[in-house]
Motif scaffolding. Structure first.
Motif, short mmCIF file in Angstrom:
data_model
loop_
_atom_site.label_atom_id
_atom_site.label_comp_id
_atom_site.label_asym_id
_atom_site.label_seq_id
_atom_site.Cartn_x
_atom_site.Cartn_y
_atom_site.Cartn_z
N ALA A 90 -5.65 -42.26 -32.41
CA ALA A 90 -6.70 -41.25 -32.46
C ALA A 90 -6.18 -40.02 -31.75
O ALA A 90 -5.11 -40.04 -31.14
CB ALA A 90 -7.99 -41.75 -31.79
N GLU A 91 -6.93 -38.94 -31.82
CA GLU A 91 -6.54 -37.68 -31.20
C GLU A 91 -7.57 -37.28 -30.15
O GLU A 91 -8.77 -37.23 -30.44
CB GLU A 91 -6.45 -36.58 -32.26
CG GLU A 91 -6.18 -35.20 -31.70
CD GLU A 91 -6.39 -34.10 -32.71
OE1 GLU A 91 -6.20 -32.92 -32.35
OE2 GLU A 91 -6.76 -34.40 -33.86
N VAL A 92 -7.13 -37.01 -28.93
CA VAL A 92 -8.01 -36.39 -27.94
C VAL A 92 -8.08 -34.92 -28.30
O VAL A 92 -7.07 -34.22 -28.33
CB VAL A 92 -7.49 -36.58 -26.51
CG1 VAL A 92 -8.41 -35.87 -25.52
CG2 VAL A 92 -7.39 -38.06 -26.16
N THR A 195 -13.29 -47.91 -26.42
CA THR A 195 -14.31 -48.34 -27.38
C THR A 195 -14.56 -47.25 -28.42
O THR A 195 -14.86 -47.56 -29.58
CB THR A 195 -15.62 -48.73 -26.69
OG1 THR A 195 -16.23 -47.59 -26.10
CG2 THR A 195 -15.40 -49.79 -25.63
N CYS A 196 -14.43 -45.98 -28.02
CA CYS A 196 -14.57 -44.90 -29.00
C CYS A 196 -13.45 -44.95 -30.03
O CYS A 196 -13.68 -44.77 -31.24
CB CYS A 196 -14.57 -43.55 -28.29
SG CYS A 196 -16.08 -43.17 -27.35
N VAL A 197 -12.23 -45.18 -29.57
CA VAL A 197 -11.10 -45.30 -30.49
C VAL A 197 -11.32 -46.45 -31.46
O VAL A 197 -11.07 -46.33 -32.68
CB VAL A 197 -9.78 -45.47 -29.71
CG1 VAL A 197 -8.62 -45.76 -30.67
CG2 VAL A 197 -9.49 -44.23 -28.87
N ASP A 237 -15.70 -40.37 -37.32
CA ASP A 237 -14.54 -39.48 -37.20
C ASP A 237 -14.44 -38.84 -35.83
O ASP A 237 -13.33 -38.56 -35.36
CB ASP A 237 -14.60 -38.38 -38.26
CG ASP A 237 -14.19 -38.86 -39.64
OD1 ASP A 237 -13.49 -39.89 -39.73
OD2 ASP A 237 -14.57 -38.22 -40.62
N VAL A 238 -15.59 -38.57 -35.18
CA VAL A 238 -15.58 -37.83 -33.92
C VAL A 238 -16.53 -38.49 -32.93
O VAL A 238 -17.68 -38.79 -33.27
CB VAL A 238 -16.01 -36.36 -34.13
CG1 VAL A 238 -15.87 -35.58 -32.82
CG2 VAL A 238 -15.20 -35.70 -35.23
N CYS A 239 -16.04 -38.73 -31.72
CA CYS A 239 -16.85 -39.35 -30.65
C CYS A 239 -16.77 -38.51 -29.38
O CYS A 239 -15.76 -37.84 -29.12
CB CYS A 239 -16.33 -40.75 -30.30
SG CYS A 239 -16.25 -41.93 -31.65
N ARG A 256 -11.14 -37.85 -31.77
CA ARG A 256 -11.43 -37.87 -33.20
C ARG A 256 -10.32 -38.59 -33.99
O ARG A 256 -9.24 -38.86 -33.44
CB ARG A 256 -11.60 -36.45 -33.74
CG ARG A 256 -10.40 -35.55 -33.67
CD ARG A 256 -10.78 -34.13 -34.09
NE ARG A 256 -9.72 -33.17 -33.83
CZ ARG A 256 -9.92 -31.86 -33.69
NH1 ARG A 256 -11.14 -31.37 -33.80
NH2 ARG A 256 -8.90 -31.05 -33.45
N ARG A 257 -10.63 -38.87 -35.23
CA ARG A 257 -9.67 -39.56 -36.09
C ARG A 257 -8.40 -38.72 -36.21
O ARG A 257 -8.45 -37.49 -36.40
CB ARG A 257 -10.28 -39.78 -37.48
CG ARG A 257 -9.40 -40.57 -38.44
CD ARG A 257 -10.09 -40.76 -39.77
NE ARG A 257 -11.37 -41.44 -39.63
CZ ARG A 257 -11.52 -42.76 -39.50
NH1 ARG A 257 -10.45 -43.53 -39.49
NH2 ARG A 257 -12.73 -43.29 -39.39
#
Length: 261
Positions: A90-92, A195-197, A237-239, A256-257
């Protein structure tokens, strides 16, 4: 640990490092570690039914349950990761930090600092908190709540989400994994980011368990009692991942993804 991850992200973003390990661990289940929180009346006293003691956002919540654990993530510049053949999970995309300086043990009653942290993370990620995305959904698909289960924290965090996201707030799933893991203190933010990832990877949202008696002041979508599959609605896609601590320390990460640039 959310702050550690956010600062590591900033170090990489400004080019001072290519790769960093960030997160936290904590073990506080001993007399000294517990006594302070007990004296603050921050911990649940639901001893007769311990499995139901952690109940964020429920009208009958009476404090948090202490947990122990650790969470570490590898943060890396995209070019460095691809050059060594790594597969990004994922991407920060953004990091927001603020300080209430309201009271040593309490956050600002209207959640202004918490709201600012979320808005700063969204702004850095290039995400509008109030404009819909191309699919008509809010641009944030899931929020991992700080969600401790204390009376004030849950009410104030709910108010902050409403203030930040306006009419979209009721449409954004917003759950607390502390209902299942307990409060991992300095490890909490790192585990919650993970958990978000996983939500992004799987399309499943973790629940807030033990939520049976909704509080009138906690009236958002807390994914009550059962995990939710939202792949048919477009997935995740976004958290945002929220961590709000004593002394008004507020940190939010936007993840996000990953899509190759």
């Amino acid at each position: 640990s959310t702050q550690a991850e956010g600062e590591a992200f900033e170090i990489i973003r400004r080019g001072d490092a290519d790769l960093m390990f960030a997160g936290g661990s904590h073990s506080m289940i001993h007399p000294l570690g517990m006594t302070g929180f007990i004296r603050l009346t921050a911990m649940s006293t639901r001893r007769a039914t311990p499995k139901e003691a952690s109940r964020p956002f429920d009208a009958t919540r009476d404090g948090f349950v202490m947990g122990e654990g650790a969470g570490i993530v590898v943060l890396e510049a995209e070019e460095h990761a691809l050059r060594r053949g790594a597969t990004p999970l994922a991407e920060v995309a953004g990091y927001g930090s603020s300080a209430d300086a309201f009271r040593i043990t309490d956050i600002q009653p209207e959640g202004r600092g918490a709201q600012l942290a979320m808005l700063k993370a969204c702004r850095q990620a290039g995400i509008s908190p109030v404009e819909p995305g191309p699919d008509g959904r809010p641009q944030i698909h899931y929020i991992s709540a700080h969600g401790t289960g204390t009376k004030e924290n849950d009410r104030i965090e709910t108010a902050a989400v409403k203030a930040a996201f306006g009419p979209h707030a009721p449409r954004i799933p917003f759950s607390s994994v502390k209902s299942m893991l307990g409060h991992l203190i300095q490890a909490a933010g790192a585990v919650e980011l993970i958990t978000c990832v996983k939500a992004i990877q799987t399309g499943w949202l973790p629940p807030t368990i033990n939520l049976h008696n909704p509080d009138r002041e906690c009236d958002l979508d807390y994914v009550p009692n059962a995990a939710r599959d939202i792949r048919a609605q477009g997935g995740v896609d976004v958290c945002l991942s929220n961590s709000f601590g004593f002394g008004g320390q507020n940190d939010t990460l936007c993840v996000r993804r990953y899509r190759a640039s």
